[in-house]
Design a protein around this motif. Sequence first.
Motif, short mmCIF file in Angstrom:
data_model
loop_
_atom_site.label_atom_id
_atom_site.label_comp_id
_atom_site.label_asym_id
_atom_site.label_seq_id
_atom_site.Cartn_x
_atom_site.Cartn_y
_atom_site.Cartn_z
N TYR A 106 0.84 -1.15 -0.05
CA TYR A 106 0.06 -0.12 0.06
C TYR A 106 0.80 1.32 0.20
CZ TYR A 106 -2.98 4.12 1.55
OH TYR A 106 -3.34 5.25 1.63
N LEU A 187 -12.57 -1.11 0.08
CA LEU A 187 -12.53 -2.50 0.57
C LEU A 187 -13.40 -3.48 0.73
CD1 LEU A 187 -10.48 -1.75 4.18
CD2 LEU A 187 -9.36 -2.33 1.87
N ARG A 191 -12.60 -6.61 -1.72
CA ARG A 191 -12.21 -7.44 -0.80
C ARG A 191 -11.72 -8.63 -1.52
NH1 ARG A 191 -15.45 -8.61 4.74
NH2 ARG A 191 -13.79 -10.53 5.30
N ILE A 199 0.50 -7.41 5.03
CA ILE A 199 0.15 -6.05 4.58
C ILE A 199 1.33 -5.15 4.69
CG2 ILE A 199 -1.40 -4.06 4.65
CD1 ILE A 199 -3.57 -6.03 5.27
N LEU A 419 -8.08 -1.86 7.37
CA LEU A 419 -7.61 -2.94 6.88
C LEU A 419 -7.49 -4.29 7.80
CD1 LEU A 419 -4.31 -1.63 5.20
CD2 LEU A 419 -6.49 -2.70 4.14
#
Length: 470
Positions: A106, A187, A191, A199, A419
């Motif tokens: 990310y 999200l 998903r 992550i 998250l």
Amino acid sequence: MSETSYPVTATDPELAGRIREAVQGGLPSSIADLSSLVKIPSVSWDSFDPANVERSSEAVRALVESTGLFDSVATSRAPIEGDVLGHPAVLAVRMARNGRPTVLLYAHHDVQPEGDPALWETPPFEPTVRGDRLYGRGASDDKAGVMTHVAALRAVHEILGDDLQVGVVVFIEGEEEFGSRSFTNFLAQHREELAADLIVVADADNPSTTVPGLTVGLRGNVTFKLTVKTLSHASHSGMNGGAVPDGMLAMIKLLATLHDDAGSVAVAGLTSRDADYPDYPEEQLREETGLLEGVSPIGTGHILSRLWSKPSITVTGIDAPSVVNASNTLSPEISVKISARVAPGQTAADAYDALEKHLLEHAPFGARVEITDVDRGNAFLVDTSGWGVAEGMQALEEGWGQPAQQVGAGGSIPFIADLAEVFPEAQILVTGVEDPDTRAHSPNESQHLGVFHRSILSEALLLARLDARS
């Protein structure tokens, strides 16, 4: 913030050497691509041109596509509310092979507004290298994070080619600097594609330009517009001053109740968190923040506890007559923007309730108080007990040549809590390309190019370690 002894994957020395060479060889291109991104003024705030954010997303999509790794690469927008869409994000997916884990990388491609251009030593959207730093808005926060992912993936693909077996998802958001308003819906919308075992969020800080940091604690945030009204219309300050309270006086007195004489937050119901902290002398605080000689730090307790584990309240903007246009007038109303940071362990909702109660109860002279444009984001504490943190710490040490420090952060990344809620089994690493001299969100923001290099190398080594992990 405890250390972990979880066993980690052994790094193949020959493979690590080849990855180092690939990262080094690709560094000039990585810096050039970062500079090209900085030229795009991708400010995501409502009052700025959204076409620039869209242009930025297309540039990022092309960069991710250039890695040659992904089964799919696309831009996508999720709704904020109703038919109102958020800014475009980039989403790329490469499926895992042979039982390897999947890692989600990310970063965000939007940036803060430039602020006062007169305070910049070089134009904010004309990237400029001076010494070992690249200057420009978003050069570090967070376009260097974007390019860390892209450059690490390029290096790994150069060495491992299509034999790469670890699953990789890249998610580059387009509105983090404006509250990630469509994040939750994004999200939900994606998903299945975003599901991962690990992550990596490349949007945090390092203790210095030579020591890497892994952020394990983040404060939450509450922001809102506060308006104080005392009059139905403006009136002459000479004729009525001394008997009639104006909006400015009422606002000043109300804001003064938010802190005690030491500068600590004085709002009942806002909590703090106990933790252990590394040494951080006042001299270091002064050097890193530009605290003027003779000006004292505020608050009490360990300095890092004030930055990482206690609440803070800042007035970040004010709507009031300017000095140039000031007349002898009692202002009927004044508005300010409040930014409060919430200690880990308290929800943003509870913190807002405490702030609202305090402001309503402390309004002076019976002034009318209005609170609007409320935004909340929760704090987060990283679970450091799993294999993901162990692998990340090892990769950082190999990439930087120094053991990584587990640190807290005074800033907020509220979407990390989102998250964790959606993917509760995933482990989270919060890494970063910033350092104490980055000046993110401020004039003369810059990216240290040595930190950039080491961040790319660490992430490339982490991907190689995950590729060997069943």
